[in-house]
Design a protein around this motif. Structure first.
Motif, PDB file in Angstrom:
ATOM      1  N   SER A 149      26.407  35.659  31.763  1.00 51.68           N
ATOM      2  CA  SER A 149      25.772  36.869  31.235  1.00 51.68           C
ATOM      3  C   SER A 149      24.698  37.425  32.158  1.00 51.68           C
ATOM      4  O   SER A 149      24.302  38.587  32.016  1.00 51.68           O
ATOM      5  CB  SER A 149      25.166  36.585  29.853  1.00 51.68           C
ATOM      6  N   ASP A 150      24.200  36.616  33.102  1.00 50.08           N
ATOM      7  CA  ASP A 150      23.239  37.131  34.077  1.00 50.08           C
ATOM      8  C   ASP A 150      23.935  37.767  35.273  1.00 50.08           C
ATOM      9  O   ASP A 150      23.299  38.056  36.289  1.00 50.08           O
ATOM     10  CB  ASP A 150      22.288  36.019  34.538  1.00 50.08           C
ATOM     11  N   THR A 151      25.245  37.963  35.165  1.00 51.51           N
ATOM     12  CA  THR A 151      26.146  38.579  36.153  1.00 51.51           C
ATOM     13  C   THR A 151      26.411  37.669  37.351  1.00 51.51           C
ATOM     14  O   THR A 151      26.984  38.119  38.344  1.00 51.51           O
ATOM     15  CB  THR A 151      25.660  39.961  36.654  1.00 51.51           C
ATOM     16  N   LEU A 186      27.316  47.159  34.828  1.00 46.83           N
ATOM     17  CA  LEU A 186      28.482  47.364  35.686  1.00 46.83           C
ATOM     18  C   LEU A 186      28.626  46.273  36.745  1.00 46.83           C
ATOM     19  O   LEU A 186      29.717  46.098  37.288  1.00 46.83           O
ATOM     20  CB  LEU A 186      28.390  48.736  36.359  1.00 46.83           C
ATOM     21  N   ARG A 187      27.552  45.541  37.008  1.00 45.47           N
ATOM     22  CA  ARG A 187      27.636  44.463  37.992  1.00 45.47           C
ATOM     23  C   ARG A 187      28.633  43.387  37.543  1.00 45.47           C
ATOM     24  O   ARG A 187      29.161  42.639  38.372  1.00 45.47           O
ATOM     25  CB  ARG A 187      26.264  43.835  38.216  1.00 45.47           C
ATOM     26  N   ASN A 188      28.901  43.308  36.233  1.00 43.23           N
ATOM     27  CA  ASN A 188      29.910  42.370  35.751  1.00 43.23           C
ATOM     28  C   ASN A 188      31.263  42.643  36.404  1.00 43.23           C
ATOM     29  O   ASN A 188      31.995  41.704  36.746  1.00 43.23           O
ATOM     30  CB  ASN A 188      30.034  42.454  34.224  1.00 43.23           C
ATOM     31  N   ALA A 189      31.598  43.925  36.569  1.00 40.53           N
ATOM     32  CA  ALA A 189      32.872  44.267  37.207  1.00 40.53           C
ATOM     33  C   ALA A 189      32.887  43.826  38.661  1.00 40.53           C
ATOM     34  O   ALA A 189      33.910  43.341  39.174  1.00 40.53           O
ATOM     35  CB  ALA A 189      33.119  45.771  37.103  1.00 40.53           C
ATOM     36  N   VAL A 190      31.750  43.983  39.355  1.00 36.30           N
ATOM     37  CA  VAL A 190      31.659  43.546  40.748  1.00 36.30           C
ATOM     38  C   VAL A 190      31.742  42.025  40.829  1.00 36.30           C
ATOM     39  O   VAL A 190      32.370  41.471  41.742  1.00 36.30           O
ATOM     40  CB  VAL A 190      30.356  44.075  41.382  1.00 36.30           C
ATOM     41  N   THR A 191      31.143  41.335  39.860  1.00 39.68           N
ATOM     42  CA  THR A 191      31.219  39.872  39.832  1.00 39.68           C
ATOM     43  C   THR A 191      32.648  39.409  39.595  1.00 39.68           C
ATOM     44  O   THR A 191      33.097  38.418  40.196  1.00 39.68           O
ATOM     45  CB  THR A 191      30.288  39.310  38.749  1.00 39.68           C
ATOM     46  N   ILE A 192      33.377  40.095  38.730  1.00 38.69           N
ATOM     47  CA  ILE A 192      34.787  39.750  38.511  1.00 38.69           C
ATOM     48  C   ILE A 192      35.552  39.865  39.821  1.00 38.69           C
ATOM     49  O   ILE A 192      36.353  38.987  40.174  1.00 38.69           O
ATOM     50  CB  ILE A 192      35.403  40.669  37.432  1.00 38.69           C
ATOM     51  N   ALA A 193      35.308  40.940  40.568  1.00 42.14           N
ATOM     52  CA  ALA A 193      35.977  41.106  41.862  1.00 42.14           C
ATOM     53  C   ALA A 193      35.545  40.019  42.843  1.00 42.14           C
ATOM     54  O   ALA A 193      36.370  39.479  43.599  1.00 42.14           O
ATOM     55  CB  ALA A 193      35.667  42.493  42.430  1.00 42.14           C
ATOM     56  N   HIS A 194      34.262  39.682  42.838  1.00 38.66           N
ATOM     57  CA  HIS A 194      33.723  38.643  43.723  1.00 38.66           C
ATOM     58  C   HIS A 194      34.410  37.301  43.468  1.00 38.66           C
ATOM     59  O   HIS A 194      34.941  36.672  44.389  1.00 38.66           O
ATOM     60  CB  HIS A 194      32.217  38.527  43.483  1.00 38.66           C
ATOM     61  N   GLU A 195      34.412  36.883  42.207  1.00 40.59           N
ATOM     62  CA  GLU A 195      35.019  35.590  41.872  1.00 40.59           C
ATOM     63  C   GLU A 195      36.537  35.645  42.023  1.00 40.59           C
ATOM     64  O   GLU A 195      37.167  34.643  42.391  1.00 40.59           O
ATOM     65  CB  GLU A 195      34.632  35.176  40.449  1.00 40.59           C
ATOM     66  N   GLY A 196      37.127  36.794  41.746  1.00 45.05           N
ATOM     67  CA  GLY A 196      38.563  36.949  41.971  1.00 45.05           C
ATOM     68  C   GLY A 196      38.922  36.796  43.436  1.00 45.05           C
ATOM     69  O   GLY A 196      39.982  36.253  43.776  1.00 45.05           O
ATOM     70  N   GLY A 197      38.042  37.267  44.325  1.00 47.13           N
ATOM     71  CA  GLY A 197      38.265  37.092  45.760  1.00 47.13           C
ATOM     72  C   GLY A 197      38.262  35.624  46.145  1.00 47.13           C
ATOM     73  O   GLY A 197      39.141  35.158  46.883  1.00 47.13           O
ATOM     74  N   HIS A 198      37.261  34.875  45.642  1.00 55.51           N
ATOM     75  CA  HIS A 198      37.239  33.430  45.885  1.00 55.51           C
ATOM     76  C   HIS A 198      38.543  32.787  45.409  1.00 55.51           C
ATOM     77  O   HIS A 198      39.148  31.968  46.111  1.00 55.51           O
ATOM     78  CB  HIS A 198      36.075  32.788  45.135  1.00 55.51           C
ATOM     79  N   ALA A 199      38.956  33.151  44.177  1.00 55.70           N
ATOM     80  CA  ALA A 199      40.125  32.521  43.566  1.00 55.70           C
ATOM     81  C   ALA A 199      41.403  32.830  44.340  1.00 55.70           C
ATOM     82  O   ALA A 199      42.217  31.931  44.602  1.00 55.70           O
ATOM     83  CB  ALA A 199      40.255  32.988  42.115  1.00 55.70           C
ATOM     84  N   ARG A 235      36.935  29.837  32.210  1.00 55.52           N
ATOM     85  CA  ARG A 235      36.611  28.640  31.440  1.00 55.52           C
ATOM     86  C   ARG A 235      35.367  28.778  30.573  1.00 55.52           C
ATOM     87  O   ARG A 235      34.850  27.773  30.080  1.00 55.52           O
ATOM     88  CB  ARG A 235      36.438  27.450  32.396  1.00 55.52           C
ATOM     89  N   ASN A 236      34.879  29.989  30.359  1.00 56.79           N
ATOM     90  CA  ASN A 236      33.760  30.147  29.422  1.00 56.79           C
ATOM     91  C   ASN A 236      33.959  31.416  28.611  1.00 56.79           C
ATOM     92  O   ASN A 236      34.669  32.344  29.015  1.00 56.79           O
ATOM     93  CB  ASN A 236      32.410  30.159  30.146  1.00 56.79           C
ATOM     94  N   ALA A 237      33.338  31.444  27.427  1.00 60.48           N
ATOM     95  CA  ALA A 237      33.572  32.527  26.471  1.00 60.48           C
ATOM     96  C   ALA A 237      33.120  33.875  27.023  1.00 60.48           C
ATOM     97  O   ALA A 237      33.819  34.883  26.854  1.00 60.48           O
ATOM     98  CB  ALA A 237      32.852  32.220  25.159  1.00 60.48           C
ATOM     99  N   TYR A 238      31.949  33.922  27.675  1.00 60.54           N
ATOM    100  CA  TYR A 238      31.477  35.190  28.204  1.00 60.54           C
ATOM    101  C   TYR A 238      32.426  35.714  29.276  1.00 60.54           C
ATOM    102  O   TYR A 238      32.681  36.921  29.353  1.00 60.54           O
ATOM    103  CB  TYR A 238      30.068  35.045  28.782  1.00 60.54           C
ATOM    104  N   GLY A 239      32.953  34.812  30.079  1.00 60.47           N
ATOM    105  CA  GLY A 239      33.897  35.226  31.111  1.00 60.47           C
ATOM    106  C   GLY A 239      35.166  35.811  30.517  1.00 60.47           C
ATOM    107  O   GLY A 239      35.671  36.840  30.984  1.00 60.47           O
ATOM    108  N   VAL A 240      35.698  35.156  29.482  1.00 56.84           N
ATOM    109  CA  VAL A 240      36.891  35.665  28.813  1.00 56.84           C
ATOM    110  C   VAL A 240      36.615  37.052  28.238  1.00 56.84           C
ATOM    111  O   VAL A 240      37.425  37.980  28.383  1.00 56.84           O
ATOM    112  CB  VAL A 240      37.343  34.702  27.700  1.00 56.84           C
ATOM    113  N   LEU A 241      35.459  37.207  27.583  1.00 48.51           N
ATOM    114  CA  LEU A 241      35.100  38.493  26.998  1.00 48.51           C
ATOM    115  C   LEU A 241      34.992  39.572  28.072  1.00 48.51           C
ATOM    116  O   LEU A 241      35.487  40.695  27.897  1.00 48.51           O
ATOM    117  CB  LEU A 241      33.778  38.366  26.232  1.00 48.51           C
TER     118      LEU A 241
END
Length: 238
Positions: A77-79, A47-60, A140-146
């Motif tokens: 993949s290491d979140t 579930l930390r992947n979802a938090v990382t998406i929010a984290h990087e989305g905040g930067h963006a 810009r990477n496959a894991y991120g898109v997935l």
């Protein structure tokens, strides 16, 4: 009015309308489930992947709002994640962009709690889909898109096919995850810095940009995440 117009109007009414909140015990159950997931190693790693998406989305988002050019977002993949933007390597825009990551999950959770308190469950689900769709072209990477596609698909499938109660439970669980999960990365950062394992963390970058102690920025991250958790919890259980 054509059938297409009617369908669009129905969809708009569905998204902007209000829905009934789940019962108090279900709200408490979603909070307990989110807390257990954040504190448990295996669920948290997923579930930390979802938090990382929010984290990087905040930067963006803040990079764009401050006039910087958003170049790329990577989710690993290491979140962990990385957001790259172009512009002045110093100044308010860079400071705000660097500060946005660790504060974004909790602040998004607080915004989500406000929507849920107002009964806008469907709007929250579709708002999340819209934000993920806007983020996707910069990955810009496959894991991120997935990661973004899977997260977006989960929100879409729940919002489109699940009944109202399931939608409500999913929405509340997602918001609790952001609120509670927004605190743990700050704690993890504190532990890494204590062992000298995060010399280029957001806090350390901010320290170099502003010539202030990194601990001060870490304290700010704690204040925002814990404050958002307290405010969001008050909204959700009111």
């Amino acid at each position: 009015m054509t059938d297409d117009d009617t369908s669009l109007a129905d969809l708009w009414d569905r998204v902007t309308g209000t829905q009934a909140a789940p019962t108090s015990w279900l709200i408490a159950a979603t909070a307990a489930a989110a807390l257990a997931a954040v504190l448990s190693p295996a669920p948290w790693r997923l579930l930390r992947n979802a938090v990382t998406i929010a984290h990087e989305g905040g930067h963006a988002l803040v990079a764009l709002l401050s006039g910087r050019q958003l170049t790329a977002i990577r989710l690993h993949s290491d979140t962990s994640g990385l957001t790259v933007s172009r512009g002045k390597p110093h100044g308010p825009g860079m400071v705000l962009t660097a500060a946005a990551g660790y504060t974004a999950p909790a602040l998004l959770g607080l915004a989500g709690a406000w929507l849920l308190a107002a009964g806008h469950i469907t709007a929250l689900l579709w708002g999340a889909i819209a934000l993920l769709a806007l983020m996707l072209p910069k990955i810009r990477n496959a894991y991120g898109v997935l990661s973004v596609l899977v997260t977006g698909a989960a929100f879409f499938l729940i919002s489109w096919f699940a009944d109202a109660e399931v939608q409500a439970v999913f929405a509340y669980a997602a918001v609790w995850l952001l609120l509670i999960g927004g605190v743990r990365p700050v704690h993890e950062l504190q532990r890494k810095r204590a062992h000298g394992r995060a010399p280029d963390s957001d806090a350390d970058q901010l320290a170099r940009l502003t010539r202030t102690p990194a601990a001060l920025w870490l304290l700010l991250f704690y204040a925002v995440s814990l404050g958002a958790l307290a405010g969001g919890a008050r909204l959700l259980v009111a």
